[in-house]
Scaffold this active site. Structure first.
Site, PDB file in Angstrom:
ATOM      1  N   GLY A  46       0.782  -1.253   0.036  1.00 60.14           N
ATOM      2  CA  GLY A  46       0.183   0.060   0.080  1.00 60.14           C
ATOM      3  C   GLY A  46       0.890   1.135   0.075  1.00 60.14           C
ATOM      4  O   GLY A  46       2.105   1.127   0.301  1.00 60.14           O
ATOM      5  N   GLN A  51       3.197  10.048   1.870  1.00 63.93           N
ATOM      6  CA  GLN A  51       4.360   9.304   1.975  1.00 63.93           C
ATOM      7  C   GLN A  51       5.328   9.724   0.715  1.00 63.93           C
ATOM      8  O   GLN A  51       6.597   9.313   0.873  1.00 63.93           O
ATOM      9  CB  GLN A  51       4.115   7.742   1.827  1.00 63.93           C
ATOM     10  CG  GLN A  51       3.507   7.234   3.123  1.00 63.93           C
ATOM     11  CD  GLN A  51       3.367   5.797   3.085  1.00 63.93           C
ATOM     12  OE1 GLN A  51       2.622   5.162   2.597  1.00 63.93           O
ATOM     13  NE2 GLN A  51       4.502   4.910   3.491  1.00 63.93           N
ATOM     14  N   CYS A  91       5.849  -0.242   7.580  1.00 61.68           N
ATOM     15  CA  CYS A  91       5.661   0.861   6.841  1.00 61.68           C
ATOM     16  C   CYS A  91       6.762   1.008   6.123  1.00 61.68           C
ATOM     17  O   CYS A  91       8.028   1.311   6.546  1.00 61.68           O
ATOM     18  CB  CYS A  91       5.017   1.989   8.097  1.00 61.68           C
ATOM     19  SG  CYS A  91       4.934   3.442   6.965  1.00 61.68           S
ATOM     20  N   LEU A  92       6.653   1.668   4.600  1.00 60.46           N
ATOM     21  CA  LEU A  92       7.664   2.058   3.918  1.00 60.46           C
ATOM     22  C   LEU A  92       8.168   3.487   4.593  1.00 60.46           C
ATOM     23  O   LEU A  92       9.386   3.570   4.242  1.00 60.46           O
ATOM     24  CB  LEU A  92       7.001   2.332   2.318  1.00 60.46           C
ATOM     25  CG  LEU A  92       6.454   0.970   1.802  1.00 60.46           C
ATOM     26  CD1 LEU A  92       5.842   1.430   0.369  1.00 60.46           C
ATOM     27  CD2 LEU A  92       7.911   0.060   1.497  1.00 60.46           C
ATOM     28  N   HIS A 133      -4.344   1.235   7.932  1.00 59.97           N
ATOM     29  CA  HIS A 133      -3.042   1.908   8.004  1.00 59.97           C
ATOM     30  C   HIS A 133      -2.826   2.994   6.693  1.00 59.97           C
ATOM     31  O   HIS A 133      -2.423   4.149   7.340  1.00 59.97           O
ATOM     32  CB  HIS A 133      -2.168   0.681   7.624  1.00 59.97           C
ATOM     33  CG  HIS A 133      -0.622   1.237   7.468  1.00 59.97           C
ATOM     34  ND1 HIS A 133       0.420   0.730   8.294  1.00 59.97           N
ATOM     35  CD2 HIS A 133       0.090   1.907   6.468  1.00 59.97           C
ATOM     36  CE1 HIS A 133       1.467   1.203   7.954  1.00 59.97           C
ATOM     37  NE2 HIS A 133       1.470   1.925   6.810  1.00 59.97           N
ATOM     38  N   GLU A 134      -3.365   2.909   5.674  1.00 61.00           N
ATOM     39  CA  GLU A 134      -3.214   3.905   4.676  1.00 61.00           C
ATOM     40  C   GLU A 134      -4.251   5.326   4.832  1.00 61.00           C
ATOM     41  O   GLU A 134      -3.485   6.569   4.950  1.00 61.00           O
ATOM     42  CB  GLU A 134      -3.600   3.445   3.145  1.00 61.00           C
ATOM     43  CG  GLU A 134      -3.045   2.328   2.749  1.00 61.00           C
ATOM     44  CD  GLU A 134      -1.328   2.375   2.885  1.00 61.00           C
ATOM     45  OE1 GLU A 134      -0.734   3.393   2.838  1.00 61.00           O
ATOM     46  OE2 GLU A 134      -0.719   1.351   3.087  1.00 61.00           O
ATOM     47  N   HIS A 137      -2.527   7.220   7.510  1.00 57.06           N
ATOM     48  CA  HIS A 137      -1.598   8.272   6.827  1.00 57.06           C
ATOM     49  C   HIS A 137      -2.085   9.454   6.280  1.00 57.06           C
ATOM     50  O   HIS A 137      -1.594  10.679   6.424  1.00 57.06           O
ATOM     51  CB  HIS A 137      -0.783   7.643   5.432  1.00 57.06           C
ATOM     52  CG  HIS A 137       0.146   6.648   5.875  1.00 57.06           C
ATOM     53  ND1 HIS A 137       1.461   7.140   6.470  1.00 57.06           N
ATOM     54  CD2 HIS A 137       0.445   5.391   5.682  1.00 57.06           C
ATOM     55  CE1 HIS A 137       2.348   6.122   6.566  1.00 57.06           C
ATOM     56  NE2 HIS A 137       1.818   5.084   6.169  1.00 57.06           N
TER      57      HIS A 137
HETATM   58  O1  GNR Z   1       3.876  -2.418   2.495  1.00 60.55           O
HETATM   59  C1  GNR Z   1       3.361  -2.428   3.512  1.00 60.55           C
HETATM   60  N1  GNR Z   1       2.904  -3.665   4.348  1.00 60.55           N
HETATM   61  C2  GNR Z   1       2.169  -3.701   5.413  1.00 60.55           C
HETATM   62  C3  GNR Z   1       2.132  -4.738   6.187  1.00 60.55           C
HETATM   63  C4  GNR Z   1       1.533  -4.996   7.300  1.00 60.55           C
HETATM   64  C5  GNR Z   1       0.618  -3.787   7.517  1.00 60.55           C
HETATM   65  C6  GNR Z   1       0.648  -2.456   6.902  1.00 60.55           C
HETATM   66  C7  GNR Z   1       1.361  -2.701   5.588  1.00 60.55           C
HETATM   67  S1  GNR Z   1       1.267  -1.154   4.900  1.00 60.55           S
HETATM   68  C8  GNR Z   1       2.849  -1.297   3.864  1.00 60.55           C
HETATM   69  C9  GNR Z   1       3.336  -0.037   3.150  1.00 60.55           C
HETATM   70  C10 GNR Z   1       2.916   1.181   3.536  1.00 60.55           C
HETATM   71  O2  GNR Z   1       3.635   1.614   4.571  1.00 60.55           O
HETATM   72  N2  GNR Z   1       1.949   1.758   3.404  1.00 60.55           N
HETATM   73  O3  GNR Z   1       1.625   2.983   3.898  1.00 60.55           O
HETATM   74 NI    NI Z   2       2.714   3.217   5.684  1.00 62.25          NI
END
Ligand code: GNR
Ligand code: NI
Length: 167
Positions: A46, A51, A91-92, A133-134, A137
């Site tokens: 995601g 980001q 998270c990236l 999660h997104e 952000h």
């Molecule tokens: O790549 C991602 N893997 C992930 C794994 C577990 C829970 C959430 C994520 S999202 C993350 C990519 C990211 O940072 N999206 O904002």
């Molecule tokens: Ni993230």
């Protein structure tokens, strides 16, 4: 198409609430395509526009093994949620850190698609985790905010040290 640079915690730009999109036009579709390419290259499942330093309410997600089933969310809103489940998240924007976070186990989300049309999606499992999660952000919230102050400050120090090395 382009791969965009990803901001890293504790960059203050990750903390700004993102602005709603007024119109899904060619420029917005180009952003969605660049975000998808950036997410696939990372690699991640995601990516939210803040980001990549774009303060718009735009998300791309692809949880498929084959990396060929993208979901596009413009102005997403969670309209219902149920249950609770703990999942180990990454998270990236917080590379190499993985911690348990509790979220709703089922969500219904309303958004505009890449075509600008409104749609609704119900999700559980990894997709539900990723959607929440997104959307966090877009509010300037990161998964590390669910951890203790001690854990978060340790992660912040680690990231600052890493950044001093790579600059
Ligand atoms: O790549 C991602 N893997 C992930 C794994 C577990 C829970 C959430 C994520 S999202 C993350 C990519 C990211 O940072 N999206 O904002
Ligand atoms: Ni993230």
């Amino acid at each position: 198409m382009a791969i965009l640079p990803i901001l890293h915690f504790p960059d203050p730009r990750l903390r700004n609430p993102a602005q709603p999109v007024a119109r899904v036009d060619g420029a917005l579709r180009a952003l969605l395509d660049d975000m998808l390419e950036t997410m696939y290259a990372a690699p991640g499942i995601g990516l939210a526009a803040p980001q990549v330093n774009v303060s718009k309410r735009v998300i791309v997600i692809d949880i498929s093994e084959e990396r060929n089933a993208p979901h596009y969310f413009v102005n997403p809103e969670i309209t219902a949620s149920r249950g609770a489940e703990v999942f180990e998240e990454g998270c990236l924007s917080v590379p190499n850190i993985y911690e348990n976070v509790e979220r709703a186990e089922w969500v219904r989300v309303k958004a505009l698609g890449r075509d600008g049309k409104a749609y609704e999606l119900e999700a559980d499992g990894l997709l539900a985790v990723c959607i929440q999660h997104e959307i966090d952000h877009l509010e300037g919230k990161l998964f590390v905010d669910y951890l203790s102050e001690l854990k978060r400050s340790r992660i912040r120090k680690k990231m600052e040290k890493l950044r001093r090395h790579t600059l």
